[in-house]
Design an enzyme around this catalytic site. Sequence first.
Site, PDB file in Angstrom:
ATOM      1  N   CYS A   1      33.624  28.980  48.363  1.00  0.00           N
ATOM      2  CA  CYS A   1      34.711  29.302  49.289  1.00  0.00           C
ATOM      3  C   CYS A   1      36.058  29.290  48.566  1.00  0.00           C
ATOM      4  O   CYS A   1      36.453  28.279  47.984  1.00  0.00           O
ATOM      5  CB  CYS A   1      34.729  28.289  50.431  1.00  0.00           C
TER       6      CYS A   1
ATOM      7  N   CYS B   1      52.179  23.485  66.049  1.00  0.00           N
ATOM      8  CA  CYS B   1      51.158  24.347  65.455  1.00  0.00           C
ATOM      9  C   CYS B   1      50.859  25.537  66.352  1.00  0.00           C
ATOM     10  O   CYS B   1      49.936  26.299  66.075  1.00  0.00           O
ATOM     11  CB  CYS B   1      49.875  23.548  65.207  1.00  0.00           C
TER      12      CYS B   1
ATOM     13  N   CYS C   1      38.326  31.995  57.806  1.00  0.00           N
ATOM     14  CA  CYS C   1      39.587  32.703  57.563  1.00  0.00           C
ATOM     15  C   CYS C   1      39.637  33.945  58.455  1.00  0.00           C
ATOM     16  O   CYS C   1      38.608  34.506  58.800  1.00  0.00           O
ATOM     17  CB  CYS C   1      39.704  33.129  56.106  1.00  0.00           C
TER      18      CYS C   1
ATOM     19  N   ASP D   1      55.480  15.742  67.594  1.00  0.00           N
ATOM     20  CA  ASP D   1      54.461  16.573  66.943  1.00  0.00           C
ATOM     21  C   ASP D   1      53.242  16.600  67.857  1.00  0.00           C
ATOM     22  O   ASP D   1      52.235  15.953  67.598  1.00  0.00           O
ATOM     23  CB  ASP D   1      54.110  15.977  65.584  1.00  0.00           C
TER      24      ASP D   1
END
Length: 592
Positions: free
Chosen positions: A300, A549, A222, A522
């Site tokens: 996590c 993305c 993260c 995509d």
Amino acid sequence: MKESSRSHNQHKNNNSAAKSKHAASGSKSAPGGYAKAGTSRNAQHQAPRDTKNEARTGEKTSPRGQQGPLDRQQDVHNARTHKPRQAKPHGSGAAKQHATGNEKSHQSRNVKPKASRDAKSYTPRDAKQQAPRLSGHEHAEELRIGDQIVVTIKRLGINGEGVGYYRRKAAFITGALPDEVVHAKVTRVQDKFINADMVKIEKRSPQRADAPCPVFGICGGCQIQHISYPGQLKGKEEIVREAFSRYAGLPELRMKPILGMEHPWGYRNKAQLQLGLQEEGVIAGLYAADSHRLIDITGCPIQHPKVNEAVDKTRNVLQRLGIPVYQEKSNQGIVRTIVVRWGFQSGQLQVTLVAANDRIPRLDQLVKELRLAMPELTSIALNVNPKNTSLVFGNKTTILWGADSIEEALGDLEFTLSPRAFFQLNPLQTVKLYESVRTAAALTGKEVVVDAYCGTGTIGLWLAPYASEVRGIESIPEAVEDAKANAARNGRDNTSFYEGNAEELLPRWVKSGFKADVIIADPPRTGLDPRFIEAVLRTKPKRFVYVSCNPSTLAKDCKELLDGGYSLEWVQPVDMFPQTAHVEAVALLVKE
């Protein structure tokens, strides 16, 4: 954001790769890092720390987002035109532009500490408090590594870092947030930008939060747990907006509010963790950035609790039975990796052990102990990878007990997931993403749709009930076969899937008289192939729906389509990977 199927594994490096295709079920994913990965052009996924890639594959062993040259250009460019107030001597900083924010910090479930928090957690109490030695340089070109500077942070960078300007040069500061004034130590000086680590917060953002994970900032999975969730969403909207302003010349972007999660924790349905030995015994985790130092990520907070529980129990059984864990340096041991997948809809659990060979001692007892520890188990598998390689999976998979796959669903679509099949890591947000695509396509039941870069065909299958015909194009043969199987399983008999490159097949179809009303693409993180854009402009579909993305390449490609006679109706950001810096987006372009 799709994932490809079967043979795609990850590399244990820290560079982000092209985003991956939806796998046997479908989606991009990751990241890794948690976030997207590979593309239909990449048969092997990059591993550790590719954040979007599990962010395009979602299948990294230790996902960490790394900013590539294409992404960094978005922020570096602004240094040329940014005009801060005259800074005072000794690095007093640039002009302050204060962003507003009254978001409250997200409160997540408690995570059992496994490691102490350090300065990388990016909280004021963790930052070094000594008086910094400020740089006295009047020009950014005079800066040297080790100099300390004061910077006002303007926005969030594409990898979750704070972006500001020092003497008109872009400064990327790890751990800093928009609307903060920070002291930072220079770690890298380039012609167009500066990298620095935060040392002290002089003015704190109201969006700053305490990261609940004890290894946040260390494991790399993260990047933005230190921001409240409303602050994360706001930052991701700004990343998309900035990309279109910079690359498409659209400062007034028609952008819908980002689609976030009600509960942005525990959303990952799969873990793929490396095994190692430390003083306390066997650990399962991710590699720290730019190293082979394994970080234990027990508990996590973005993994589903069932996934965390299964990883812990599997590791404990291996340790209790004394099953040798593979050691890379000595090339000794057997079991390398634990892969766990939980079916959100089916409630089925799949455990796969990746081993250097199939000569596992006490194998029958191992299977028995795993079944006793996890009564909900549906499948136990063994994958053999005998090579000392960066790839996680080998070619041979054996089912040790139970079914050869588990069931999962997206909406009314059902999928069968074998141990190596890729599937969207965040099924709840995938439904929102696909519904955004359906809204953009505006199908009435009469349209012919092309699903380019289709992976295993999940977007095309999602749209099939609302279209006359759907044709999918994918370059990976295995993914095409999976798409056909998925179509047959779900009764989508108005779909067909073709192996090949979209930039080659589409012009060939058009030449033969084929006409597409809607084209959906995509692509991988690197964006659309220029030849594909040319083919779209020649085909002239009424609607072009772009699923991306990477906001930077999305904006660049949209600029080409705008110049070719399309108008951008709207952009819909989707938060597929909360707590990471990755953001998905659906863009609708209409032929003028």
